[in-house]
Design an enzyme around this catalytic site. Structure first.
Site, PDB file in Angstrom:
ATOM      1  N   CYS A   1       1.634   3.219   2.456  1.00  0.00           N
ATOM      2  CA  CYS A   1       2.609   3.246   3.423  1.00  0.00           C
ATOM      3  C   CYS A   1       3.990   2.777   3.090  1.00  0.00           C
ATOM      4  O   CYS A   1       4.877   3.353   3.322  1.00  0.00           O
ATOM      5  CB  CYS A   1       2.143   2.438   4.765  1.00  0.00           C
ATOM      6  SG  CYS A   1       3.350   2.299   6.047  1.00  0.00           S
TER       7      CYS A   1
ATOM      8  N   HIS B   1      19.601   5.827  33.628  1.00  0.00           N
ATOM      9  CA  HIS B   1      20.184   7.141  33.691  1.00  0.00           C
ATOM     10  C   HIS B   1      21.438   7.082  32.670  1.00  0.00           C
ATOM     11  O   HIS B   1      22.160   6.106  32.993  1.00  0.00           O
ATOM     12  CB  HIS B   1      20.429   7.812  34.914  1.00  0.00           C
ATOM     13  CG  HIS B   1      20.922   8.909  34.930  1.00  0.00           C
ATOM     14  ND1 HIS B   1      20.396  10.226  34.737  1.00  0.00           N
ATOM     15  CD2 HIS B   1      22.330   9.483  35.231  1.00  0.00           C
ATOM     16  CE1 HIS B   1      21.383  10.985  34.593  1.00  0.00           C
ATOM     17  NE2 HIS B   1      22.556  10.514  35.317  1.00  0.00           N
TER      18      HIS B   1
ATOM     19  N   ASP C   1      -7.583   3.817   6.646  1.00  0.00           N
ATOM     20  CA  ASP C   1      -8.049   5.192   6.334  1.00  0.00           C
ATOM     21  C   ASP C   1      -9.283   5.474   5.978  1.00  0.00           C
ATOM     22  O   ASP C   1      -9.888   6.396   6.213  1.00  0.00           O
ATOM     23  CB  ASP C   1      -7.203   5.578   5.362  1.00  0.00           C
ATOM     24  CG  ASP C   1      -5.330   5.885   5.672  1.00  0.00           C
ATOM     25  OD1 ASP C   1      -5.151   5.497   6.782  1.00  0.00           O
ATOM     26  OD2 ASP C   1      -4.718   6.477   4.764  1.00  0.00           O
TER      27      ASP C   1
ATOM     28  N   GLY D   1       1.128  22.498   6.149  1.00  0.00           N
ATOM     29  CA  GLY D   1       2.108  22.596   7.168  1.00  0.00           C
ATOM     30  C   GLY D   1       1.702  21.276   7.997  1.00  0.00           C
ATOM     31  O   GLY D   1       1.807  21.470   9.229  1.00  0.00           O
ATOM     32  N   GLY D   2       1.215  20.229   7.499  1.00  0.00           N
ATOM     33  CA  GLY D   2       0.704  18.931   8.369  1.00  0.00           C
ATOM     34  C   GLY D   2       1.837  18.169   8.189  1.00  0.00           C
ATOM     35  O   GLY D   2       2.868  18.391   8.196  1.00  0.00           O
TER      36      GLY D   2
ATOM     37  N   GLY E   1       0.677  -1.109  -0.095  1.00  0.00           N
ATOM     38  CA  GLY E   1       0.015  -0.031   0.043  1.00  0.00           C
ATOM     39  C   GLY E   1       0.860   1.281  -0.045  1.00  0.00           C
ATOM     40  O   GLY E   1       2.347   1.256  -0.385  1.00  0.00           O
TER      41      GLY E   1
ATOM     42  N   LYS F   1      10.764   7.616   5.567  1.00  0.00           N
ATOM     43  CA  LYS F   1      11.572   7.231   6.685  1.00  0.00           C
ATOM     44  C   LYS F   1      13.006   6.973   6.370  1.00  0.00           C
ATOM     45  O   LYS F   1      13.843   7.514   6.757  1.00  0.00           O
ATOM     46  CB  LYS F   1      11.178   6.053   7.635  1.00  0.00           C
ATOM     47  CG  LYS F   1      10.183   6.332   8.588  1.00  0.00           C
ATOM     48  CD  LYS F   1       9.373   7.530   9.119  1.00  0.00           C
ATOM     49  CE  LYS F   1       8.624   8.672   8.155  1.00  0.00           C
ATOM     50  NZ  LYS F   1       7.510   8.730   8.276  1.00  0.00           N
TER      51      LYS F   1
HETATM   52  P1  NAD Z   1      -2.673  16.807   7.278  1.00  0.00           P
HETATM   53  O1  NAD Z   1      -4.144  17.025   7.620  1.00  0.00           O
HETATM   54  O2  NAD Z   1      -1.894  16.410   8.277  1.00  0.00           O
HETATM   55  O3  NAD Z   1      -2.139  18.468   6.819  1.00  0.00           O
HETATM   56  C1  NAD Z   1      -2.704  19.191   5.753  1.00  0.00           C
HETATM   57  C2  NAD Z   1      -2.561  20.678   6.004  1.00  0.00           C
HETATM   58  O4  NAD Z   1      -2.514  21.486   5.063  1.00  0.00           O
HETATM   59  C3  NAD Z   1      -3.037  21.208   7.219  1.00  0.00           C
HETATM   60  O5  NAD Z   1      -2.221  21.965   8.208  1.00  0.00           O
HETATM   61  C4  NAD Z   1      -4.084  22.392   6.585  1.00  0.00           C
HETATM   62  O6  NAD Z   1      -4.403  23.355   7.552  1.00  0.00           O
HETATM   63  C5  NAD Z   1      -3.384  22.655   5.341  1.00  0.00           C
HETATM   64  N1  NAD Z   1      -4.045  23.171   4.154  1.00  0.00           N
HETATM   65  C6  NAD Z   1      -5.278  22.560   3.847  1.00  0.00           C
HETATM   66  N2  NAD Z   1      -5.713  23.424   2.653  1.00  0.00           N
HETATM   67  C7  NAD Z   1      -4.748  24.260   2.268  1.00  0.00           C
HETATM   68  C8  NAD Z   1      -4.479  25.186   1.461  1.00  0.00           C
HETATM   69  N3  NAD Z   1      -5.477  25.298   0.524  1.00  0.00           N
HETATM   70  N4  NAD Z   1      -3.560  25.971   1.370  1.00  0.00           N
HETATM   71  C9  NAD Z   1      -2.419  25.685   2.355  1.00  0.00           C
HETATM   72  N5  NAD Z   1      -2.393  24.940   3.669  1.00  0.00           N
HETATM   73  C10 NAD Z   1      -3.507  24.049   3.607  1.00  0.00           C
HETATM   74  O7  NAD Z   1      -2.444  16.193   6.007  1.00  0.00           O
HETATM   75  P2  NAD Z   1      -1.416  15.611   5.265  1.00  0.00           P
HETATM   76  O8  NAD Z   1      -0.130  16.125   5.793  1.00  0.00           O
HETATM   77  O9  NAD Z   1      -1.502  15.479   3.608  1.00  0.00           O
HETATM   78  O10 NAD Z   1      -1.423  14.135   5.795  1.00  0.00           O
HETATM   79  C11 NAD Z   1      -2.410  13.413   5.458  1.00  0.00           C
HETATM   80  C12 NAD Z   1      -2.639  12.085   6.329  1.00  0.00           C
HETATM   81  O11 NAD Z   1      -1.666  11.385   6.241  1.00  0.00           O
HETATM   82  C13 NAD Z   1      -2.747  12.739   7.812  1.00  0.00           C
HETATM   83  O12 NAD Z   1      -4.000  12.452   8.276  1.00  0.00           O
HETATM   84  C14 NAD Z   1      -1.783  11.724   8.581  1.00  0.00           C
HETATM   85  O13 NAD Z   1      -2.588  11.035   9.343  1.00  0.00           O
HETATM   86  C15 NAD Z   1      -1.043  10.740   7.551  1.00  0.00           C
HETATM   87  N6  NAD Z   1       0.237  10.821   7.776  1.00  0.00           N
HETATM   88  C16 NAD Z   1       0.969  10.612   8.787  1.00  0.00           C
HETATM   89  C17 NAD Z   1       2.410  10.473   8.846  1.00  0.00           C
HETATM   90  C18 NAD Z   1       2.887  10.059  10.207  1.00  0.00           C
HETATM   91  O14 NAD Z   1       2.249   9.337  10.900  1.00  0.00           O
HETATM   92  N7  NAD Z   1       4.150  10.336  10.460  1.00  0.00           N
HETATM   93  C19 NAD Z   1       3.135  11.029   7.915  1.00  0.00           C
HETATM   94  C20 NAD Z   1       2.411  11.550   6.831  1.00  0.00           C
HETATM   95  C21 NAD Z   1       0.958  11.603   6.750  1.00  0.00           C
END
Ligand code: NAD
Length: 484
Positions: free
Chosen positions: A46, A446, A314, A184-185, A44, A55
């Site tokens: 991931c 520690h 998902d 910035g997600g 998939g 990673k």
């Molecule tokens: P996210 O929802 O984490 O972040 C998306 C970001 O984009 C948000 O901060 C949002 O405010 C912003 N955004 C939305 N529309 C926008 C726009 N028009 N202009 C600017 N900013 C905008 O989504 P993602 O980063 O795409 O990740 C998706 C999913 O994948 C998440 O739900 C997460 O659970 C999963 N994921 C997890 C990991 C991990 O566990 N380390 C890593 C990657 C992804």
């Protein structure tokens, strides 16, 4: 020629972490299983285009960042020489090895692996596209078709184009001089970190007022501060109004808190969320119900509105995390086998693999307050940890959220290097119903970062050694909380 139909007890649709975990568990429980996967390779998003490849890259990012930091400590490695072909090959080798491992596990478990796209004709039958077989009939199906990136209005992803989604960004086509990351997600930040460490000047545009919206601001702050060093610019409360892709660059029009609304970039990465793959698979021919966002509605055993169909991962909604999918997959398989399993979790840990890393489990301070709990916090700032200073991560913080009446741990949040491995202690403690004394009286080695977890619990109780934070009313001694 007659139609060729396979009959099986369980058909699992989708070969990502949710699907293969469900298939493996069902087979281990003695059920006859077919695993139908649209892609040639198992794993998939991931494994093929997400968690694992990112990673591999982030490991190098960490190495480069630490090597750069070491220059301040008297050891200068100089600027790295990067061979992108070799780097991509390394990623492919890691992925390939894991894919082979999954195929081998399928074989050992006598799972019928079918390459093709399954489309429901009715509750207990799918027809297949692109497969050697025509159809599969089953007693139960487990739906695990995952999610895909959300598109942005007016944006076209061309093959080999300059505007990329997270999946094409992981192909690492080049190291662009100027990269714009929209969102910035999780994904935006992880990929921004990779490209910045390889030498790109990265700008992040985020729609809300800060990185990682919805997460504890106290934990996000150190990451945001570090971002100011790593990234060229971070624009908040800003969106991209227009993209114009030409042969050599992408011109964007920004709207919001920006000094210069019109800017040019060599490449753009869009990471604004993910959406479930519930369309185009014939769910209208079943009794499966979707919510208003297109996610499948499931009960605690991951059974859908259709008694023959379960759904995991998902497509069942947030958090869209591989480990949650794997857990759900096992629950669904066990439920089909007649076991009294249920998805009954107090804490789904989550990690953002940036520098510093962010990790959390259970309730955040805000969520606990919203639930009307009496909340009190135990904090341990990493500047007081010898191990954190040696590691070069003094900005870290371990934050424990307690119910102040029962001392029960409700949540844990960590920002700092190495948070990814530390958070499991929090998840376990929350699942076990641990109280502050359990964490405080467990001897932690520690010097380690894990000590910050017991010291944060001690800070809550008023007995921390390396910081001064007395709680009125109680100290810990001999496993009992005594009033003072
Ligand atoms: P996210 O929802 O984490 O972040 C998306 C970001 O984009 C948000 O901060 C949002 O405010 C912003 N955004 C939305 N529309 C926008 C726009 N028009 N202009 C600017 N900013 C905008 O989504 P993602 O980063 O795409 O990740 C998706 C999913 O994948 C998440 O739900 C997460 O659970 C999963 N994921 C997890 C990991 C991990 O566990 N380390 C890593 C990657 C992804």
């Amino acid at each position: 020629m007659g139609e060729e139909t396979l009959h099986t007890q369980v058909a699992v649709i989708g070969g990502g972490p949710g699907g293969y975990s469900a298939a493996f568990r069902a087979a281990d429980l003695g059920l006859d299983v077919a695993l139908i996967n649209a892609e040639k390779r198992l794993g998939g998003v991931c494994l093929l285009r997400g968690c694992i490849p990112s990673k591999v890259y982030l490991e190098i990012t960490e190495l480069i960042n630490q090597a750069r930091q070491a220059a301040d400590w008297g050891i200068d490695f100089g600027e790295p020489e990067i061979d992108l072909n070799a780097f991509r090959k390394h990623k492919e080798e890691v992925v390939g090895r894991l894919v082979k491992g999954l195929e081998h596990l399928c074989e050992q478990r006598n799972i019928e692996l079918i390459h093709g796209r399954a489309i429901f004709e009715e509750s207990q039958r799918v027809h297949l596209e692109g497969a050697d077989l025509d159809a599969v009939e089953f007693e139960h199906a487990i739906l695990a078709t995952g999610s895909r990136p959300v598109a942005l209005k007016g944006v076209e992803f061309k093959q080999n184009g300059r505007i990329m989604d997270s999946e094409s960004a992981l192909d690492l086509p080049e190291v662009p001089e100027r990269l714009l990351v929209v969102g910035g997600g999780y994904i935006g930040l992880e990929m921004a970190s990779v490209y910045a460490s390889l030498g790109s000047r990265v700008t992040i545009v985020e729609l809300t007022e800060g990185l990682l919206p919805g997460m504890d601001r106290e934990l996000v702050k150190p990451l945001q501060r570090k971002g100011e060093q790593y990234f060229e610019a971070m624009y908040f409360n800003t969106s991209v109004e227009e993209f114009e892709e030409s042969e050599n660059e992408v011109r964007v029009q920004l709207d919001g808190e920006v000094d210069q609304p019109e800017q040019n970039f060599d490449r753009v990465l869009i990471a604004v969320g993910r959406q479930p793959n519930t369309d185009g698979i014939g769910l209208e021919n079943t009794s499966v119900e979707l919510d208003e966002h297109g996610f499948v509605r499931v009960d605690e055993q991951r059974r859908t509105g259709d008694e023959h169909i379960y759904a995991v991962g998902d497509i069942t909604g947030e958090p869209m995390l591989a480990h949650k999918a794997m857990h759900e997959g096992k629950v669904a398989a066990e439920a089909i086998a007649g076991q009294p399993s249920a998805y009954d979790v107090r804490a789904v840990p989550a990690v953002v693999y940036t520098d510093p890393q962010l990790a959390w489990a259970g309730l955040s301070e805000e969520q606990a307050e919203e639930q009307g709990r009496p909340v009190e916090i135990g904090r341990f700032p990493w500047r007081a940890s010898g191990r954190a200073l040696a590691k070069g991560s003094p900005e870290g913080l371990t934050k424990l959220i307690f119910d102040s009446e029962t001392n029960r741990l409700l949540g844990m949040g960590i920002v700092g290097r190495g948070a990814e491995t530390m958070i499991s202690e929090g998840a376990l403690a929350i699942e076990l119903g641990a109280v502050a004394e359990d964490l405080a009286l467990t001897i932690h080695p520690h010097p380690t970062l894990s000590e910050t977890e017991s010291e944060a619990a001690e800070a809550f109780l008023g007995s921390a050694t390396h910081i001064l934070q007395r709680k009125k009313g109680s100290t810990v001694s001999d496993g009992k909380t005594t009033e003072t």
